[in-house]
Scaffold this active site. Structure first.
Site, PDB file in Angstrom:
ATOM      1  N   ASN A  28      78.532  60.072 100.638  1.00 29.47           N
ATOM      2  CA  ASN A  28      77.666  61.088 100.067  1.00 29.47           C
ATOM      3  C   ASN A  28      76.844  60.284  99.085  1.00 29.47           C
ATOM      4  OD1 ASN A  28      76.693  63.620  99.624  1.00 29.47           O
ATOM      5  ND2 ASN A  28      78.027  64.010  97.785  1.00 29.47           N
ATOM      6  N   GLY A  32      71.903  55.450  93.621  1.00 27.48           N
ATOM      7  CA  GLY A  32      72.800  54.587  92.969  1.00 27.48           C
ATOM      8  C   GLY A  32      73.577  53.578  93.697  1.00 27.48           C
ATOM      9  N   HIS A  33      74.047  54.312  94.813  1.00 26.09           N
ATOM     10  CA  HIS A  33      74.889  53.632  95.757  1.00 26.09           C
ATOM     11  C   HIS A  33      73.960  52.372  96.444  1.00 26.09           C
ATOM     12  CE1 HIS A  33      77.463  57.338  95.531  1.00 26.09           C
ATOM     13  NE2 HIS A  33      78.391  56.278  95.574  1.00 26.09           N
ATOM     14  N   GLN A  57      93.143  59.276  94.687  1.00 26.44           N
ATOM     15  CA  GLN A  57      92.821  59.164  93.253  1.00 26.44           C
ATOM     16  C   GLN A  57      92.094  60.698  92.796  1.00 26.44           C
ATOM     17  OE1 GLN A  57      89.486  56.466  94.555  1.00 26.44           O
ATOM     18  NE2 GLN A  57      88.226  57.545  93.218  1.00 26.44           N
ATOM     19  N   GLY A 144      79.373  49.888  90.023  1.00 26.51           N
ATOM     20  CA  GLY A 144      78.398  50.600  88.782  1.00 26.51           C
ATOM     21  C   GLY A 144      79.123  50.611  87.843  1.00 26.51           C
ATOM     22  N   LYS A 146      78.094  53.195  85.825  1.00 27.32           N
ATOM     23  CA  LYS A 146      78.204  54.378  85.729  1.00 27.32           C
ATOM     24  C   LYS A 146      80.029  54.705  85.457  1.00 27.32           C
ATOM     25  CE  LYS A 146      77.797  58.944  86.597  1.00 27.32           C
ATOM     26  NZ  LYS A 146      79.082  59.452  87.289  1.00 27.32           N
ATOM     27  N   SER A 182      74.859  60.654  90.491  1.00 27.73           N
ATOM     28  CA  SER A 182      76.385  60.882  90.880  1.00 27.73           C
ATOM     29  C   SER A 182      76.384  61.695  92.172  1.00 27.73           C
ATOM     30  CB  SER A 182      77.145  61.590  89.708  1.00 27.73           C
ATOM     31  OG  SER A 182      78.459  62.058  90.327  1.00 27.73           O
ATOM     32  N   SER A 183      77.279  61.601  92.965  1.00 29.83           N
ATOM     33  CA  SER A 183      77.507  62.494  94.028  1.00 29.83           C
ATOM     34  C   SER A 183      77.762  63.834  93.786  1.00 29.83           C
ATOM     35  CB  SER A 183      78.697  62.037  95.101  1.00 29.83           C
ATOM     36  OG  SER A 183      78.440  60.537  95.633  1.00 29.83           O
ATOM     37  N   ARG A 184      78.408  63.928  92.384  1.00 27.87           N
ATOM     38  CA  ARG A 184      78.842  65.530  91.847  1.00 27.87           C
ATOM     39  C   ARG A 184      77.526  66.187  91.475  1.00 27.87           C
ATOM     40  NH1 ARG A 184      83.933  62.426  90.824  1.00 27.87           N
ATOM     41  NH2 ARG A 184      85.508  63.362  92.288  1.00 27.87           N
TER      42      ARG A 184
END
Ligand code: PAF
Length: 276
Positions: A28, A32-33, A57, A144, A146, A182-184
């Site tokens: 996703n 950033g990635h 996780q 990252g 982050k 963020s993916s979220r």
């Protein structure tokens, strides 16, 4: 760009240890990635990205099932960055039998902050990252900032096990208004997305007020938490820590610091941090 789904195909494609730069992800992908991939690419080695949503996780009540699986789009984005190889195993490949051997990171680093609010999270992260490292055997891996505590835990793990892998830290990529990518963020409604930048602003303000010494750290942290709560957030923590070990600084400490926060807006939990 080649895509492989099994460990044996991955090993065949790589032809040995220490020959690539590695970017582990759960897919996703966002800018950033892609910045991590560009940073990996700058080392001049072939770049391998993994895409694996790691059940270990996630706590049972967390978003494992609804975490977006977007392999086709992710592959296009990675190819456009010049990624050389994607390792996209399924669960049967990574965990053919239940993973009963797990890696427990040092509780002094891993049981606070994220580890406190997400018990077992870093056991799951370390276990999968160690396993991915065994599969990919990279010369270096990029993580990252982050996920600041994750980066520190991984660095300690690599040191403690003398893994021949250099860990590169990448700066957090932010949207124009300052929200950390963020993916979220994809879970946020339009109104929540507008509000989401309040987290990084609260962290900036907490850092500035700490350096200005306007109150004790405990008071500053409670005020920051109260401020976000008044805006409708449910904060887990907003806190100033020493960069060296993520412990609270002694009164008047001027060492390099990081301010970290985690808070829920609606149903979405966001994290962010700023070094100062
Ligand atoms: O940061 C992430 O996306 C994950 O925690 C990682 C490092 C890929 C392990 O699943």
């Amino acid at each position: 760009m080649q895509t492989v789904h099994t460990i044996s195909d991955l090993r065949a494609a790589l032809g040995g240890a220490g020959r690539c730069a590695f970017v582990p992800t759960m897919g996703n992908l966002h800018d950033g990635h892609l910045a991590l991939v560009r940073q990996a690419k700058a080392h001049g080695l072939p770049v391998v990205a993994s895409i694996f949503v790691n059940r270990l996780q996630f706590a049972p009540h967390e978003d494992f099932d609804r975490y977006p699986r977007t392999l086709a789009r992710d592959s296009e984005l990675l190819a456009a960055q010049g990624c050389d190889l994607v390792f996209a195993p399924d669960e049967a490949q990574m965990y053919p039998v239940p993973q009963t051997y797990k890696l427990h990171p040092d509780p002094a680093l891993a049981d606070m902050l994220e580890g406190h609010f997400r018990p077992g999270f870093f056991v799951g992260v370390c276990t999968v990252v160690m396993k991915l490292f065994q599969c990919v055997q990279p010369a270096l891996a990029v993580f990252g900032k982050k996920d600041y505590q994750q980066l520190m835990v991984i660095r300690h793990m690599v040191e403690q096990f003398a893994l021949p892998i250099r860990i590169d830290a990448a700066e957090t990529t932010r949207a124009a208004d300052g929200l950390a990518l963020s993916s979220r963020n994809g879970y946020l409604s339009a109104a929540e997305r507008d509000e989401a930048v309040a987290l990084s602003r609260a962290l900036r303000e907490l850092a500035d007020r700490y350096r200005a010494g306007v109150a004790t750290l405990a008071e500053l942290e409670s005020q920051a938490i109260a401020g976000l709560t008044a805006r409708g957030w449910k904060p887990d923590y907003l806190t100033v820590r020493r960069r060296a070990n993520l412990l609270p600084p002694p009164e008047g400490d001027n060492a390099p610091m990081v301010v970290l926060g985690a808070a829920r807006i609606g149903a979405t939990r966001l994290i962010d941090n700023l070094e100062f």
